[in-house]
Enzyme design. Structure first.
Site, short mmCIF file in Angstrom:
data_model
loop_
_atom_site.label_atom_id
_atom_site.label_comp_id
_atom_site.label_asym_id
_atom_site.label_seq_id
_atom_site.Cartn_x
_atom_site.Cartn_y
_atom_site.Cartn_z
N HIS A 38 0.92 -1.21 0.02
CA HIS A 38 -0.41 0.06 0.16
C HIS A 38 0.89 1.40 -0.11
CE1 HIS A 38 -2.51 -2.74 2.58
NE2 HIS A 38 -3.48 -2.82 1.14
N GLU A 149 -0.60 -3.47 -9.16
CA GLU A 149 -1.45 -5.28 -9.83
C GLU A 149 -1.38 -6.32 -9.31
OE1 GLU A 149 2.49 -4.91 -12.47
OE2 GLU A 149 1.84 -3.02 -13.10
P1 AMP Z 1 -6.62 -3.99 -0.64
O1 AMP Z 1 -6.79 -2.58 0.59
O2 AMP Z 1 -6.60 -4.78 -0.78
O3 AMP Z 1 -7.64 -3.42 -1.47
O4 AMP Z 1 -5.54 -2.92 -1.60
C1 AMP Z 1 -5.35 -1.67 -1.91
C2 AMP Z 1 -4.63 -1.47 -2.61
O5 AMP Z 1 -2.83 -1.99 -2.56
C3 AMP Z 1 -5.52 -2.27 -4.67
O6 AMP Z 1 -5.46 -1.28 -5.13
C4 AMP Z 1 -4.23 -3.71 -4.16
O7 AMP Z 1 -3.90 -3.66 -5.46
C5 AMP Z 1 -2.86 -2.73 -3.86
N1 AMP Z 1 -2.08 -3.98 -2.99
C6 AMP Z 1 -1.72 -4.77 -2.01
N2 AMP Z 1 -0.90 -5.56 -1.98
C7 AMP Z 1 -0.07 -5.02 -3.15
C8 AMP Z 1 1.24 -5.32 -3.10
N3 AMP Z 1 2.03 -6.49 -2.53
N4 AMP Z 1 1.87 -4.81 -3.58
C9 AMP Z 1 1.13 -3.73 -4.80
N5 AMP Z 1 0.07 -3.34 -3.95
C10 AMP Z 1 -1.03 -4.29 -3.85
#
Ligand code: AMP
Length: 279
Positions: A38, A149
């Protein structure tokens, strides 16, 4: 100082003031339990925008599994400290009633790209994602939005949504951030037992080997079969899908003649891991 805002009315006023002074606003939508993945989106947002909003909303509409929603990790105090340190201007953390007030009855369906893979195994998931993302774009009025991604199919769904509904936001995809052993960072990783955490990197390792084999000329189906066997042998499973797809449309791909992406969803204990890599 990161300002915490809970209502869309207050957020709208804050953003309107920024826009009056000509500032470009970036948004990073999240469900909290923040990690370095994030924060990499936040860093990119800071580079590409004058003001940065991070949203934290655990969106009930996108959870097809009630126990996954209930067990989703939440720690707003810790998240806020990370966002302060990262120089975020506003944390927008609305309650469920603010996002879905009494009488709410709209659902956005992005057909095609949202149907296979996650769409097939998590019915309703992408309707929830598309609906909340469209609402967050409306509420934040951001000019740029940063997505990982890590959730490759979600990124394609959001791009389609923005194009189809003429939403005036530029969607920026950011690379997946991984632990030192290759496991893609995820808020759900904290729910892995120590034993499962130790074997989890077998998933990206098998995917990378399969990608290398494909690039070296091994037929796609054969390389995928080997990877499935390696994943099972490492103690992961069941495998929901491990497949090669066209990178944008997510239609099945049987060769490397067009940009392709390998995507997987695999259970490990009661945690569902997803990952994807370019091939
Ligand atoms: P989430 O909180 O899981 O809904 O993720 C929020 C944003 O962070 C989304 O755009 C995810 O794709 C991104 N995200 C989550 N984990 C990763 C990671 N390991 N690397 C890059 N972006 C991430």
């Amino acid at each position: 100082m990161t300002q915490v805002i809970r209502t869309s009315a207050e957020l709208r006023a804050r953003v309107a003031a920024w826009k009056r002074s000509g500032m470009l606003v970036g948004v990073v939508p999240t469900m909290g339990a923040l990690h370095d993945g994030h924060l990499s989106l936040v860093a990119e947002a800071r580079k590409q925008s004058d003001r940065v909003i991070v949203t934290i909303f655990v969106n009930p509409m996108q959870f097809n599994n009630p126990s996954d929603l209930e067990k989703y990790p939440r720690d707003e105090g810790h998240d806020l400290a990370l966002l302060e340190a990262a120089g975020v201007d506003v944390l927008f953390a609305p309650g469920v009633d603010e996002v879905y007030p009494e009488g709410f009855s709209t659902k956005i369906t992005v057909s095609g790209v949202s149907e296979p893979l996650e769409g097939a195994f998590r019915p309703g998931h992408f309707e929830g994602v598309a609906t909340v993302v469209a609402k967050l774009f409306g509420m934040t009025q951001a000019g740029r939005a940063f997505f990982g991604e890590k959730d490759w199919q979600q990124l394609q769904v959001v791009r389609r949504l923005v194009t189809d509904l003429n939403i005036p936001v530029r969607v920026i995809g950011c690379p997946t951030i991984r632990e030192a052993d290759g496991l893609a960072m995820s808020s759900r990783n904290v729910r892995l037992s120590p034993e499962d955490r130790a074997i989890a990197p077998a998933l990206p390792a098998a995917m990378e080997r399969a990608a290398a084999a494909m690039r070296a000329g091994t037929p796609v189906a054969e390389a995928l079969e080997t990877a499935r066997a390696e994943i099972a042998a490492a103690g992961l499973g069941p495998i929901e899908y491990l497949d090669l797809r066209h990178a944008e449309s997510l239609a099945p791909a049987s060769d490397l003649n067009a940009p392709a992406r390998m995507l997987a969803a695999v259970w490990l204990g009661d945690v569902r891991l997803i990952d994807n890599i370019a091939v």
